[in-house]
Design a protein around this motif. Structure first.
Motif, PDB file in Angstrom:
ATOM      1  N   MET A  66       0.815  -1.221   0.000  1.00  0.00           N
ATOM      2  CA  MET A  66       0.000   0.000   0.000  1.00  0.00           C
ATOM      3  C   MET A  66       0.845   1.267   0.000  1.00  0.00           C
ATOM      4  O   MET A  66       0.316   2.376   0.111  1.00  0.00           O
ATOM      5  CB  MET A  66      -0.955   0.012   1.205  1.00  0.00           C
ATOM      6  N   THR A  72       1.368   1.838  -5.091  1.00  0.00           N
ATOM      7  CA  THR A  72      -0.016   2.163  -5.464  1.00  0.00           C
ATOM      8  C   THR A  72      -0.132   3.236  -6.544  1.00  0.00           C
ATOM      9  O   THR A  72      -1.181   3.345  -7.189  1.00  0.00           O
ATOM     10  CB  THR A  72      -0.820   2.632  -4.235  1.00  0.00           C
ATOM     11  N   TYR A 100      -3.661  -1.392  -7.579  1.00  0.00           N
ATOM     12  CA  TYR A 100      -3.974  -1.974  -6.274  1.00  0.00           C
ATOM     13  C   TYR A 100      -3.932  -3.498  -6.288  1.00  0.00           C
ATOM     14  O   TYR A 100      -4.391  -4.134  -5.338  1.00  0.00           O
ATOM     15  CB  TYR A 100      -5.373  -1.514  -5.845  1.00  0.00           C
ATOM     16  N   VAL A 118      -6.181   6.913  -2.608  1.00  0.00           N
ATOM     17  CA  VAL A 118      -5.965   5.609  -1.961  1.00  0.00           C
ATOM     18  C   VAL A 118      -6.950   5.417  -0.807  1.00  0.00           C
ATOM     19  O   VAL A 118      -7.561   4.353  -0.658  1.00  0.00           O
ATOM     20  CB  VAL A 118      -4.502   5.460  -1.495  1.00  0.00           C
TER      21      VAL A 118
END
Ligand code: G3I
Length: 301
Positions: free
Chosen positions: A46, A51, A60, A111
């Motif tokens: 992450m 990302t 993702y 995100v």
């Protein structure tokens, strides 16, 4: 209880591990993960470089592998980390000023929005303070956009995912020292001014001794009105490892607002600390004395 997750749950806590997507095809790894842990933190998947590898193009796939695995088994997910000076994509590393500020805000929005409702706690900002006695912010491209970058990040994350707990996360904060005190002052200021912060993560990458004020340090942050979490625990293997793991666990349980513990990997062979053998499960997949010390501490009382 006979597993870390179940024993922690009986005390109203979670017990988690950092997970690497590439290892979800290793049956021994997955067997231990699913048996022992009720929370996961993606170890790298992450982060900004993972990302948003090119600006505005979000990927993702690997993070989603971990999220799907966790969700299917009712595990909590700690998001790690929206903003950090390290593991930035090359395009961001070479940016500065208002362009970087805009890119940073967009990254947090995108995100956190993508994962809205699925993340228990987000490390919104990771490792923004300098080591040593200065109590200063760490120099970074993000810091050079202005001292308010951290509060901007927290406000942006709150708008994108109002139900996630928003954490500040750092290392070398395991005692009352100039670095932890500088963070303490930031959190106190944020609470006073209504900047949305819910939790402080103590990475707790530990060596061969535990500071005597470890619990008191957690408590002083909890007393500011935030949760505290032990977020990346690992401890050098030596004569003290099991005793230290037990003591860290007891410290968390003794602080009402310490909501969970995460170890930074599953087996010693999965750890970034290599030959320190710093985790709870050995390279053959067997429980170590440190594991038993944690389980006993969770089950005590
Ligand atoms: O993904 C590439 C792969 O494609 C390539 O073949 C391989 C060759 O070296 O590198 C792979 O990337 C590595 C990545 O881990 C995934 O394995 C990086 O080189 C390596 O630097 C990276 O290390 C991670 C490190 O953060 C980066 O700073 C560790 O796994 C991870 O455990 C560590 O975690 C940090 C927390 O995020 C923040 N707190 C400290 C903690 C320990 O350093």
């Amino acid at each position: 209880a006979t597993t870390l997750g179940a024993a922690a749950a009986e005390k109203g806590r979670y017990f988690g591990a950092a997970v690497a997507a590439a290892k979800l095809s290793d049956s021994q790894y997955v067997g231990i993960l699913d048996r022992e842990f009720n929370s996961v933190t993606p170890e790298n998947e992450m982060k900004w470089d993972a990302t948003e590898p090119s600006q505005g193009r979000f990927t993702y796939t690997n993070a989603d592998r971990i999220v799907s695995h966790a969700q299917a088994r009712g595990m909590k997910i700690r998001g790690h980390a929206l903003l950090w000076h390290a593991q930035q994509p090359g395009w961001a590393q070479s940016m500065s000023g208002s362009a970087l500020r805009s890119a940073m805000v967009n990254h947090v929005t995108q995100v956190a929005t993508y994962y809205r409702g699925r993340i228990h706690s987000w490390d919104v900002v990771n490792e923004a303070f300098a080591d040593g006695g200065s109590g200063a912010r760490r120099d970074s491209n993000l810091q050079r956009t202005g001292n308010d970058w951290i509060e901007v990040a927290f406000r942006t994350a709150r708008a994108a995912d109002p139900n996630a707990k928003l954490c500040y996360n750092d290392y070398n904060t395991d005692s009352v020292n100039p670095k932890s005190t500088a963070i303490y002052h930031m959190v106190r200021d944020f609470k006073a001014r209504g900047v949305p912060i819910d939790c402080v993560g103590f990475q707790s990458h530990l060596g061969t001794s535990l500071p005597g004020d470890y619990q008191a340090n957690l408590q002083r942050f909890a007393d500011l009105g935030v949760d505290v979490q032990i977020t990346e625990l690992d401890i050098t293997q030596g004569s003290n490892q099991a005793a230290m793991y037990g003591a860290v666990t007891r410290a968390c349980l003794a602080v009402a607002r310490c909501t969970g513990i995460t170890v930074w990997g599953v087996r010693d062979s999965d750890s970034w600390r290599g030959t320190d053998n710093a985790l709870l499960i050995d390279r053959s997949g067997n429980r170590k004395p440190a594991y038993q010390a944690v389980l006993d501490a969770l089950n005590a009382g």
